[in-house]
Enzyme design. Sequence first.
Site, PDB file in Angstrom:
ATOM      1  CG  HIS A  56      32.848 -66.308  20.904  1.00  0.00           C
ATOM      2  ND1 HIS A  56      32.164 -67.254  21.628  1.00  0.00           N
ATOM      3  CD2 HIS A  56      33.898 -66.961  20.323  1.00  0.00           C
ATOM      4  CE1 HIS A  56      32.765 -68.426  21.496  1.00  0.00           C
ATOM      5  NE2 HIS A  56      33.815 -68.277  20.706  1.00  0.00           N
ATOM      6  CD  GLU A  57      36.592 -65.377  18.039  1.00  0.00           C
ATOM      7  OE1 GLU A  57      37.659 -65.716  18.598  1.00  0.00           O
ATOM      8  OE2 GLU A  57      35.793 -66.200  17.559  1.00  0.00           O
ATOM      9  CG  HIS A 116      38.348 -67.349  22.605  1.00  0.00           C
ATOM     10  ND1 HIS A 116      38.190 -68.413  23.466  1.00  0.00           N
ATOM     11  CD2 HIS A 116      37.434 -67.529  21.600  1.00  0.00           C
ATOM     12  CE1 HIS A 116      37.231 -69.209  23.008  1.00  0.00           C
ATOM     13  NE2 HIS A 116      36.749 -68.684  21.890  1.00  0.00           N
TER      14      HIS A 116
END
Length: 457
Positions: A21-22, A25
Amino acid sequence: MTFLTAVLAFAVAIGVLVVVHEYGHYSVARLCGVKVLRFSIGFGKPLASWRSKSGTEWSIAPLPLGGYVKMLDERESDEPIDPADLPYAFNRKSVARRFAIVAAGPIANFLLAIVLFSGLYVTGVREPIAELGVPAAGTVAARAGFGGGETVVALRDTDAGTEQTVRSWSELRWKLIDAALAHRPIVLRATMGNRTFDYPVDLSHVAANDVDDNLLDQLGFVPGGAKAIVAGVEAGTPAAEAGLREGDELVGIDGRKVVDVNDFVAQVQAHPGQTLTLAVRRDGQVYSMPVVAKPTSIDVGGVQKTVGRIGAALGGQMPMVDVRYDPIEAVTLGVRRTWDISAFSVRMFGKMIVGEASLKNLSGPVTIADYAGKSASLGLASFVSFLALISISLGVLNLLPIPILDGGHLLYYSVEAVTGKAVPERWQVVFQRAGIVCILVLSAIALFNDLARLLHS
């Protein structure tokens, strides 16, 4: 399953999902020309950290329930920013780029699910076949005409002629839940022996509150095909007196064929105090054995009920099938499965918000850890499937329009794109506080559900 297995499986699952997920980003931020100051796995004071050539600090923190990517942003900096770095600040980027950076996290979770599902479909998974057990009287399955022993091979909507192949019990379960949530009448195609039948199934009257883990049982669709094999006999019980032995296969009762282990148990329980004639297969021979179903009082939803028992422990493995697809079909199914589960999750969330579905469907870290351990103990394929499901859940959760989540920021940027003006800072503060309250309430409900499941397990 041990406590250590659950903890390790949970740590691996959360670690993988947070990193993916990170990193979504992070990677899009770098592509959009934003300077990333820190990439942290976990919260709190770093246990270990190092700095890359790009200037990003990579760290591992002690609280593992999440992570974050800190980007250069004038609004969040306590010190003046070097003018040379201002073009690389997040807040200086266009709305489209900020939107892409924030959306990249949930999208990465969906992509991970697609990859995991596709990998499972290519390598092949061994699953129970979609054979049905005997449905309870009055259930949807019974009214449709199912009697137990049928193997479902396809499903189609009553109105639309598109037919979907059903290869396993998990496929059948998912398609039935999806149809029930949409209140769609369907037709199930099933085989029994050499014959094929179509069964119209009316799901239009299923209440949304009933759409939970027990839905299929309530509808009468229970897995079948597991042979009724004696796993043990208690001394002094009717089973011992009748001469039953471990390894015996129970193939008939009072002249009728035993469909599966659940069918046998139901027949015994339905005749307390009566003598039943069992057909028992042992060493290739079938023997007839009379046995008395001893009346026993049990608690059913707070009501005492008398059922029959013979004192034999039963076990049986459902017939299995290897489900395997070619790479193109596997990726297509991976995308479709990810989309279907995402849409289902959104609909369930919406129904919980308006009170049409029970909040008991929310699960917290305790339940997730329990499922992680159970799936890991069942093998790599089960754990990978679990990881894909949780990745989708994380993606959907982060897209909810709650200010503290990615979805809340995406809502801000959508408003800015339409109006040409950013949402005022003071309103963002108010919305953020409201978002924190929402998250705390949802977390409290999930934790309460976790504790309730533990107490009733």
